[in-house]
Design an enzyme around this catalytic site. Sequence first.
Site, mmCIF file in Angstrom:
data_model
loop_
_atom_site.group_PDB
_atom_site.id
_atom_site.type_symbol
_atom_site.label_atom_id
_atom_site.label_comp_id
_atom_site.label_asym_id
_atom_site.label_seq_id
_atom_site.Cartn_x
_atom_site.Cartn_y
_atom_site.Cartn_z
ATOM 1 N N ASN A 78 0.835 -1.216 0.000
ATOM 2 C CA ASN A 78 0.000 0.000 0.000
ATOM 3 C C ASN A 78 0.861 1.254 0.000
ATOM 4 O O ASN A 78 0.525 2.243 -0.664
ATOM 5 C CB ASN A 78 -0.949 0.000 1.203
ATOM 6 C CG ASN A 78 -2.194 -0.803 0.929
ATOM 7 O OD1 ASN A 78 -3.004 -0.417 0.092
ATOM 8 N ND2 ASN A 78 -2.333 -1.939 1.600
ATOM 9 N N ARG B 291 3.476 1.678 25.537
ATOM 10 C CA ARG B 291 2.912 2.300 24.325
ATOM 11 C C ARG B 291 3.109 3.817 24.331
ATOM 12 O O ARG B 291 3.313 4.437 23.295
ATOM 13 C CB ARG B 291 1.418 1.983 24.219
ATOM 14 C CG ARG B 291 1.159 0.535 23.876
ATOM 15 C CD ARG B 291 -0.297 0.268 23.536
ATOM 16 N NE ARG B 291 -0.528 -1.158 23.453
ATOM 17 C CZ ARG B 291 -0.289 -1.901 22.371
ATOM 18 N NH1 ARG B 291 0.175 -1.343 21.280
ATOM 19 N NH2 ARG B 291 -0.504 -3.198 22.387
ATOM 20 N N ARG C 178 0.335 -1.882 14.941
ATOM 21 C CA ARG C 178 0.416 -1.552 16.373
ATOM 22 C C ARG C 178 -0.782 -0.717 16.757
ATOM 23 O O ARG C 178 -1.185 0.181 16.014
ATOM 24 C CB ARG C 178 1.663 -0.696 16.666
ATOM 25 C CG ARG C 178 2.969 -1.377 16.602
ATOM 26 C CD ARG C 178 3.213 -2.358 17.696
ATOM 27 N NE ARG C 178 3.378 -1.778 19.024
ATOM 28 C CZ ARG C 178 3.471 -2.515 20.122
ATOM 29 N NH1 ARG C 178 3.390 -3.827 20.060
ATOM 30 N NH2 ARG C 178 3.645 -1.949 21.302
ATOM 31 N N LEU D 172 -2.390 2.280 18.630
ATOM 32 C CA LEU D 172 -1.864 3.590 19.032
ATOM 33 C C LEU D 172 -2.630 4.084 20.254
ATOM 34 O O LEU D 172 -3.819 3.779 20.412
ATOM 35 C CB LEU D 172 -2.027 4.574 17.870
ATOM 36 C CG LEU D 172 -1.156 4.236 16.654
ATOM 37 C CD1 LEU D 172 -1.679 4.933 15.402
ATOM 38 C CD2 LEU D 172 0.305 4.609 16.915
ATOM 39 N N ASN E 155 -6.557 5.107 7.744
ATOM 40 C CA ASN E 155 -6.100 3.709 7.773
ATOM 41 C C ASN E 155 -6.769 2.959 6.638
ATOM 42 O O ASN E 155 -7.857 3.316 6.200
ATOM 43 C CB ASN E 155 -6.504 3.086 9.117
ATOM 44 C CG ASN E 155 -6.073 1.634 9.234
ATOM 45 O OD1 ASN E 155 -4.936 1.281 8.885
ATOM 46 N ND2 ASN E 155 -6.965 0.777 9.720
ATOM 47 N N HIS F 44 -8.062 -0.966 5.835
ATOM 48 C CA HIS F 44 -8.342 -2.234 6.529
ATOM 49 C C HIS F 44 -8.941 -3.224 5.525
ATOM 50 O O HIS F 44 -9.817 -2.842 4.742
ATOM 51 C CB HIS F 44 -9.334 -1.965 7.677
ATOM 52 C CG HIS F 44 -9.674 -3.197 8.446
ATOM 53 N ND1 HIS F 44 -8.816 -3.755 9.379
ATOM 54 C CD2 HIS F 44 -10.767 -4.004 8.402
ATOM 55 C CE1 HIS F 44 -9.390 -4.845 9.886
ATOM 56 N NE2 HIS F 44 -10.562 -5.015 9.309
ATOM 57 N N ASP G 42 -10.323 0.198 14.238
ATOM 58 C CA ASP G 42 -11.087 -0.099 13.020
ATOM 59 C C ASP G 42 -12.500 0.489 13.035
ATOM 60 O O ASP G 42 -13.430 -0.071 12.442
ATOM 61 C CB ASP G 42 -11.129 -1.625 12.761
ATOM 62 C CG ASP G 42 -9.735 -2.198 12.542
ATOM 63 O OD1 ASP G 42 -8.858 -1.446 12.081
ATOM 64 O OD2 ASP G 42 -9.514 -3.370 12.850
ATOM 65 N N GLU H 134 -5.487 -5.917 -4.255
ATOM 66 C CA GLU H 134 -5.554 -5.206 -5.549
ATOM 67 C C GLU H 134 -6.449 -3.978 -5.448
ATOM 68 O O GLU H 134 -6.154 -2.934 -6.029
ATOM 69 C CB GLU H 134 -6.183 -6.135 -6.602
ATOM 70 C CG GLU H 134 -5.201 -6.857 -7.462
ATOM 71 C CD GLU H 134 -5.937 -7.699 -8.496
ATOM 72 O OE1 GLU H 134 -6.784 -7.148 -9.231
ATOM 73 O OE2 GLU H 134 -5.686 -8.916 -8.518
HETATM 74 C C1 GAR Z 1 -3.079 -4.788 4.013
HETATM 75 O O1 GAR Z 1 -3.974 -5.778 3.589
HETATM 76 C C2 GAR Z 1 -3.761 -3.844 4.988
HETATM 77 O O2 GAR Z 1 -5.090 -3.587 4.664
HETATM 78 C C3 GAR Z 1 -3.658 -4.633 6.262
HETATM 79 O O3 GAR Z 1 -2.369 -5.185 6.244
HETATM 80 C C4 GAR Z 1 -1.964 -5.385 4.891
HETATM 81 C C5 GAR Z 1 -0.651 -4.669 4.676
HETATM 82 O O4 GAR Z 1 -0.143 -4.942 3.408
HETATM 83 N N1 GAR Z 1 -3.857 -3.790 7.407
HETATM 84 C C6 GAR Z 1 -4.470 -4.190 8.507
HETATM 85 O O5 GAR Z 1 -4.886 -5.329 8.663
HETATM 86 C C7 GAR Z 1 -4.609 -3.135 9.582
HETATM 87 N N2 GAR Z 1 -5.623 -3.504 10.507
HETATM 88 P P1 GAR Z 1 1.016 -4.015 2.810
HETATM 89 O O6 GAR Z 1 2.102 -3.915 3.888
HETATM 90 O O7 GAR Z 1 1.504 -4.793 1.616
HETATM 91 O O8 GAR Z 1 0.438 -2.694 2.466
#
Ligand code: GAR
Length: 222
Positions: free
Chosen positions: A18, A69, A95, A97, A111, A113, A149, A176
Amino acid sequence: MSKARLRVGVLVSGSGSNLQALIDSCAAPDHPAEIVTVISNRPGVKALDRAKKAGIEAVTVDHKAYPDRESFDAEMQRALDAAGVEFICLAGFMRLLTTGFVEHWSRRMINIHPSLLPSFKGLNVQQRAIDAGARFSGCTVHFVTPEMDVGPIIQQAVVPIHQDDSAESLAARILEQEHRIYPASLRWIAEGRIRIEGERVLLDSATHPDTSLLNPAPEATR
Ligand code: GAR
């Protein structure tokens, strides 16, 4: 004189695909945002290499080096301030926060998700969506609020869940779409097109495609 670009810090913990999508999008000469630092809580992850390769400052703040934290978040805050960050994107940042940190960045932190929130918060969400028998899953870009979330939703994308899906195949299909909606959401914010009303995010000049999805397709039923 051209307008100053929004100074974005990206927080990561892993592969950073991402992050890469955000880097590629912000590379457009007319883009209203610029990634000024990438901070990882885990040393040696691929996301840090992606940042360096793009000529972006890559910082490690290893959470294991901090007793709690609060002290970890204080160090993150120092690093963000040193880079002059105005807006944060969490991109696979794994992590929790502290409330103080989240409130400091209220409406200035988003964020991504890998589920259709408010369904399937937390971890292992692809397997949980399969196990629940859901026909669709997807991804959500949202503003970050102290509860995990939860927070005003900016954009979502939907993907089908196939009956032979594994958590991995579903995660790849969702990823994707993550790479499409995360850069789009950041651009809207940097363009000043987003406003928050209560729990809802409103987008100026939004278009409304009149589509619906069925899964499985009706022609599969006899
Ligand atoms: C992604 O699928 C993102 O949505 C998820 O971790 C992956 C990171 O992929 N995030 C979470 O689950 C946060 N709660 P990436 O490092 O290749 O972007």
